[in-house]
Motif scaffolding. Structure first.
Motif, PDB file in Angstrom:
ATOM      1  N   PHE A   1       2.417  -0.584  -6.283  1.00  0.00           N
ATOM      2  CA  PHE A   1       1.049  -0.149  -6.591  1.00  0.00           C
ATOM      3  C   PHE A   1       0.039  -0.811  -5.664  1.00  0.00           C
ATOM      4  CE2 PHE A   1      -2.922  -0.736  -9.001  1.00  0.00           C
ATOM      5  CZ  PHE A   1      -3.233   0.588  -9.283  1.00  0.00           C
ATOM      6  N   SER A   2       0.141  -2.137  -5.499  1.00  0.00           N
ATOM      7  CA  SER A   2      -0.843  -2.842  -4.676  1.00  0.00           C
ATOM      8  C   SER A   2      -0.699  -2.528  -3.198  1.00  0.00           C
ATOM      9  CB  SER A   2      -0.730  -4.351  -4.899  1.00  0.00           C
ATOM     10  OG  SER A   2       0.532  -4.835  -4.499  1.00  0.00           O
ATOM     11  N   SER A   3       0.495  -2.121  -2.761  1.00  0.00           N
ATOM     12  CA  SER A   3       0.688  -1.814  -1.338  1.00  0.00           C
ATOM     13  C   SER A   3      -0.153  -0.617  -0.903  1.00  0.00           C
ATOM     14  CB  SER A   3       2.167  -1.550  -1.050  1.00  0.00           C
ATOM     15  OG  SER A   3       2.619  -0.366  -1.691  1.00  0.00           O
ATOM     16  N   PHE A   4      -0.466   0.292  -1.839  1.00  0.00           N
ATOM     17  CA  PHE A   4      -1.296   1.439  -1.493  1.00  0.00           C
ATOM     18  C   PHE A   4      -2.738   1.026  -1.197  1.00  0.00           C
ATOM     19  CE2 PHE A   4       2.057   3.638  -4.012  1.00  0.00           C
ATOM     20  CZ  PHE A   4       2.491   4.503  -3.027  1.00  0.00           C
ATOM     21  N   PHE A   5      -3.161  -0.146  -1.710  1.00  0.00           N
ATOM     22  CA  PHE A   5      -4.530  -0.610  -1.482  1.00  0.00           C
ATOM     23  C   PHE A   5      -4.607  -1.717  -0.448  1.00  0.00           C
ATOM     24  CE2 PHE A   5      -4.133   0.931  -5.842  1.00  0.00           C
ATOM     25  CZ  PHE A   5      -5.170   1.861  -5.904  1.00  0.00           C
ATOM     26  N   ALA A   6      -3.460  -2.131   0.068  1.00  0.00           N
ATOM     27  CA  ALA A   6      -3.450  -3.231   1.032  1.00  0.00           C
ATOM     28  C   ALA A   6      -4.209  -2.866   2.307  1.00  0.00           C
ATOM     29  CB  ALA A   6      -2.017  -3.621   1.364  1.00  0.00           C
TER      30      ALA A   6
ATOM     31  N   ALA B   1      10.831  10.537   5.922  1.00  0.00           N
ATOM     32  CA  ALA B   1      10.587   9.094   5.813  1.00  0.00           C
ATOM     33  C   ALA B   1      10.693   8.625   4.370  1.00  0.00           C
ATOM     34  CB  ALA B   1       9.215   8.749   6.383  1.00  0.00           C
ATOM     35  N   VAL B   2      10.117   9.392   3.442  1.00  0.00           N
ATOM     36  CA  VAL B   2      10.186   9.032   2.021  1.00  0.00           C
ATOM     37  C   VAL B   2      11.642   9.033   1.546  1.00  0.00           C
ATOM     38  CG1 VAL B   2       9.617   9.834  -0.306  1.00  0.00           C
ATOM     39  CG2 VAL B   2       7.849   9.774   1.450  1.00  0.00           C
ATOM     40  N   PHE B   3      12.400  10.044   1.970  1.00  0.00           N
ATOM     41  CA  PHE B   3      13.808  10.128   1.579  1.00  0.00           C
ATOM     42  C   PHE B   3      14.594   8.944   2.119  1.00  0.00           C
ATOM     43  CE2 PHE B   3      18.125  11.399   2.821  1.00  0.00           C
ATOM     44  CZ  PHE B   3      18.648  11.764   1.587  1.00  0.00           C
ATOM     45  N   LEU B   4      14.430   8.644   3.401  1.00  0.00           N
ATOM     46  CA  LEU B   4      15.205   7.566   4.016  1.00  0.00           C
ATOM     47  C   LEU B   4      14.844   6.206   3.426  1.00  0.00           C
ATOM     48  CD1 LEU B   4      15.186   8.638   7.776  1.00  0.00           C
ATOM     49  CD2 LEU B   4      17.110   8.711   6.190  1.00  0.00           C
ATOM     50  N   MET B   5      13.553   5.959   3.221  1.00  0.00           N
ATOM     51  CA  MET B   5      13.149   4.665   2.676  1.00  0.00           C
ATOM     52  C   MET B   5      13.600   4.505   1.229  1.00  0.00           C
ATOM     53  SD  MET B   5      11.609   2.791   4.961  1.00  0.00           S
ATOM     54  CE  MET B   5      10.451   1.689   4.172  1.00  0.00           C
TER      55      MET B   5
ATOM     56  N   THR C   1       3.372   6.022   6.308  1.00  0.00           N
ATOM     57  CA  THR C   1       4.206   4.832   6.197  1.00  0.00           C
ATOM     58  C   THR C   1       3.980   4.129   4.865  1.00  0.00           C
ATOM     59  OG1 THR C   1       4.113   4.566   8.602  1.00  0.00           O
ATOM     60  CG2 THR C   1       4.835   2.670   7.322  1.00  0.00           C
ATOM     61  N   SER C   2       2.732   4.098   4.393  1.00  0.00           N
ATOM     62  CA  SER C   2       2.450   3.497   3.090  1.00  0.00           C
ATOM     63  C   SER C   2       3.152   4.256   1.969  1.00  0.00           C
ATOM     64  CB  SER C   2       0.937   3.466   2.832  1.00  0.00           C
ATOM     65  OG  SER C   2       0.284   2.636   3.750  1.00  0.00           O
ATOM     66  N   ILE C   3       3.118   5.592   2.034  1.00  0.00           N
ATOM     67  CA  ILE C   3       3.796   6.396   1.012  1.00  0.00           C
ATOM     68  C   ILE C   3       5.305   6.154   1.061  1.00  0.00           C
ATOM     69  CG2 ILE C   3       4.309   8.765   0.284  1.00  0.00           C
ATOM     70  CD1 ILE C   3       1.516   9.529   1.309  1.00  0.00           C
ATOM     71  N   ALA C   4       5.858   6.093   2.268  1.00  0.00           N
ATOM     72  CA  ALA C   4       7.301   5.850   2.403  1.00  0.00           C
ATOM     73  C   ALA C   4       7.681   4.483   1.855  1.00  0.00           C
ATOM     74  CB  ALA C   4       7.714   5.969   3.874  1.00  0.00           C
TER      75      ALA C   4
ATOM     76  N   ASN D   1      10.178   3.163  -1.235  1.00  0.00           N
ATOM     77  CA  ASN D   1      11.125   2.060  -1.125  1.00  0.00           C
ATOM     78  C   ASN D   1      10.976   1.077  -2.285  1.00  0.00           C
ATOM     79  OD1 ASN D   1      11.870  -0.828   0.169  1.00  0.00           O
ATOM     80  ND2 ASN D   1      13.011   0.764   1.243  1.00  0.00           N
ATOM     81  N   TRP D   2       9.725   0.749  -2.634  1.00  0.00           N
ATOM     82  CA  TRP D   2       9.476  -0.171  -3.741  1.00  0.00           C
ATOM     83  C   TRP D   2       9.979   0.420  -5.062  1.00  0.00           C
ATOM     84  CZ3 TRP D   2       8.529  -4.997  -2.836  1.00  0.00           C
ATOM     85  CH2 TRP D   2       7.751  -5.410  -1.759  1.00  0.00           C
ATOM     86  N   ILE D   3       9.719   1.723  -5.280  1.00  0.00           N
ATOM     87  CA  ILE D   3      10.081   2.347  -6.556  1.00  0.00           C
ATOM     88  C   ILE D   3      11.598   2.384  -6.734  1.00  0.00           C
ATOM     89  CG2 ILE D   3      10.021   4.525  -7.842  1.00  0.00           C
ATOM     90  CD1 ILE D   3       7.203   4.954  -6.639  1.00  0.00           C
TER      91      ILE D   3
END
Length: 545
Positions: free
Chosen positions: A102-107, A321-325, A454-457, A461-463
């Motif tokens: 969550f916080s990475s989207f606002f970093a 990118a989302v799939f791979l991460m 990249t942030s979405i990907a 990865n985090w999820i």
């Protein structure tokens, strides 16, 4: 021989011994010259020191990864928690990950507003507060709150430090310097495992509190160093019109004038590309490294900028990118890192001290293979390393699952095969997916959407990391082999998808990468694959005599 001259000799020897291209040899020769110059003056350039200091954020991230698994199987911690169920065990470990996602989207927004170095300092300070809460917790709920706070800080600083290193590094050294956080992460994992190995025999709650207390101290120290010493990004200063301060910072970092021009020209190129994709309703002055202002227009709205990642030329790359991460985590790597003591215990290593030692050895192996993997990242193809690495990891997972399902894991030979496979899986991951997937996910994006995509990907990865950390203990408790077959199937599926949809990007310019994805869709790729399978292998016609 001094350390500096020894390092220079090693690099020079590698240039002579490798059959690299002329351009690669030229870049490496420049690196030798830079190291020789640095050794004459007693210290390396400022941008190298700043990049290494910044990379210490990876070290504290790795320590947390290394200590949480061993801590949760310590007898004193289980007594403190009340002998947790596999579900509670998973919640304790994974509670850091969703807040980090969550916080990475606002970093990025925080770093844009306050500066890269301050964004890193704030994130690491929050991380340190969370670790301190864990060390001093009086109830399991307080411990989990500490992990949530720690995750918020982790998401804020970890992505920003990569961006900072990119912005201060000369282009010819950027690849090596941006891999430093990954290398420091593996050192942190080693440190975390062996810290727990040293504290496990303390007969009090201090056995599990001390690792978190040390982690909090490391994080506070890192935050203080970054806040007091780390210079702001000159690119960030230039974008805000503070050109005189940017010039002084470039001088402090020791970046040559020609390299400053290249770095700042990349900003202008990004701005031009962004302008070509959207209409404009305003303008902003931007100064180059020479102090000459240029004008660029701003996008219509933040909503348009965000939705641009779904434009026809960008969405397939975003989805890939989302799939791979996401699948990078579903390979099971963090199941191995977080729960290594549990895996070795299941394989027949009985005492906590022995499982911690085996886990520490696995971390040393990971660190050892990460060094050549980062050095030769640009010489190995992204596509081939992802596919072959995926097939190798799938084979090790299926082998371990098969041994458990067949009951052979309880025998002496089967037990050692499983232990060797755990090490082999970690090695295969570190030399393939650990390097290739994160690099590929970023470099395939169009310049105008790279930060957002990249942030979405990374959010993906985090999820998936959270899901792996949450459910692995339950899977291992209910079935000794189910987790291995699940991770093996996910890894094999990813390798097959990459065979169809993943074009090679090594040694290609950004324009060539754009052409590789231009006008292509998953449907087109499947049609091409169907035509190839329908034609079958080409037959050789024997020449007539």
């Amino acid at each position: 021989m001094t350390i500096e001259s020894a390092s220079t000799a090693i690099v020079a020897a590698r240039i002579q011994s490798t059959g690299a291209s002329e351009g690669s040899r030229l870049r490496q020769s420049r690196l030798v010259q830079t190291m020789q110059t640095a050794s004459q003056f007693g210290k390396p350039p400022g941008y190298i020191i700043s990049a290494l200091v910044c990379s210490l954020g990876g070290f504290i991230f790795g320590i947390d990864t290394g200590i949480i698994g061993p801590v949760t199987v310590m007898d004193d911690f289980k007594h403190y928690v009340g002998d947790p169920s596999p579900t509670v065990h998973g919640v304790i470990v994974s509670s850091i990950l969703i807040p980090a996602a969550f916080s990475s989207f606002f970093a990025g927004r925080l770093a844009d507003a306050l500066g890269r170095s301050r964004g890193i300092a704030i994130g690491s300070l929050i991380f340190a507060l969370g670790a301190a809460l864990e060390a001093g917790s009086v109830h399991i709920s307080m411990f989990i709150v500490g992990r949530v706070i720690e995750g918020i800080g982790e998401g804020l600083y970890f992505g920003t430090l990569i961006a900072y290193i990119c912005e201060i590094s000369p282009p010819r050294y950027r690849g090596a310097l941006t891999t430093a956080p990954q290398l420091l992460t593996t050192i942190g994992i080693v440190t975390g495992f062996f810290t727990c190995y040293g504290t496990v025999n303390i007969r009090s709650s201090f056995s599990w509190r001390l690792p978190f207390l040390l982690l909090a101290g490391y994080a506070f120290l890192f935050a203080a160093i970054v806040f007091v010493w780390l210079p702001p990004s000159p690119r960030w200063l230039s974008l805000r019109g503070r050109t005189d301060e940017a010039e002084r910072t470039w001088e402090k970092l020791g970046v040559a004038a020609t390299d400053r021009e290249k770095i700042m020209n990349q900003i202008e190129g990004s701005a031009i590309e962004m302008d070509s994709s959207t209409d404009a309703d305003g303008s902003l002055a931007m100064a180059t490294a020479t102090g000459k202002p240029t004008r660029r227009t701003l996008p219509k709205s933040k909503k348009d900028k965000l939705l641009d990642v779904f434009s026809p030329d960008a969405r397939m790359r975003l989805f890939l990118a989302v799939f791979l991460m996401g699948m990078q985590q579903l390979s099971g790597i963090d199941g191995v890192l977080y729960y290594a003591p549990l895996l070795f215990q299941q394989a027949g290593i009985e005492t906590n001290q022995s499982t911690f030692l085996a886990s520490g050895v696995s971390a040393i192996v990971i660190f050892a293979v990460t060094i050549p993997a980062t050095i030769y990242a640009d010489q190995w193809g992204r596509r081939i390393s992802t596919i072959l690495g995926g097939l190798g990891m799938a084979a090790t997972m299926f082998l371990m699952g098969g041994l458990y399902a067949g009951g052979a894991a309880n025998e002496g030979a089967g037990r050692w095969v499983i232990i060797v496979c755990i090490y082999l899986f970690a090695v295969l991951y570190c030399i393939s997916w650990a390097v290739s997937i994160k690099l590929y996910a970023a470099e395939i994006q169009p310049q105008r959407t790279r930060a957002s995509a990249t942030s979405i990907a990374h959010g993906s990865n985090w999820i998936t990391n959270f899901l792996v950390a949450l459910f692995t203990p339950s899977l291992l408790a209910h079935s000794s082999y189910g987790a291995y077959f699940l991770f093996g199937a996910c890894t094999l599926f990813t390798a097959l998808v990459c065979c169809v949809f993943m074009p090679e990007t090594r040694c290609k310019s950004l324009d060539d990468i754009d052409l590789a994805f231009h006008g292509k869709s998953p449907v087109d790729a499947l049609k091409r694959l169907g035509r190839k399978l329908k034609r079958g292998p080409r037959r050789r016609v024997a020449p007539s005599v």
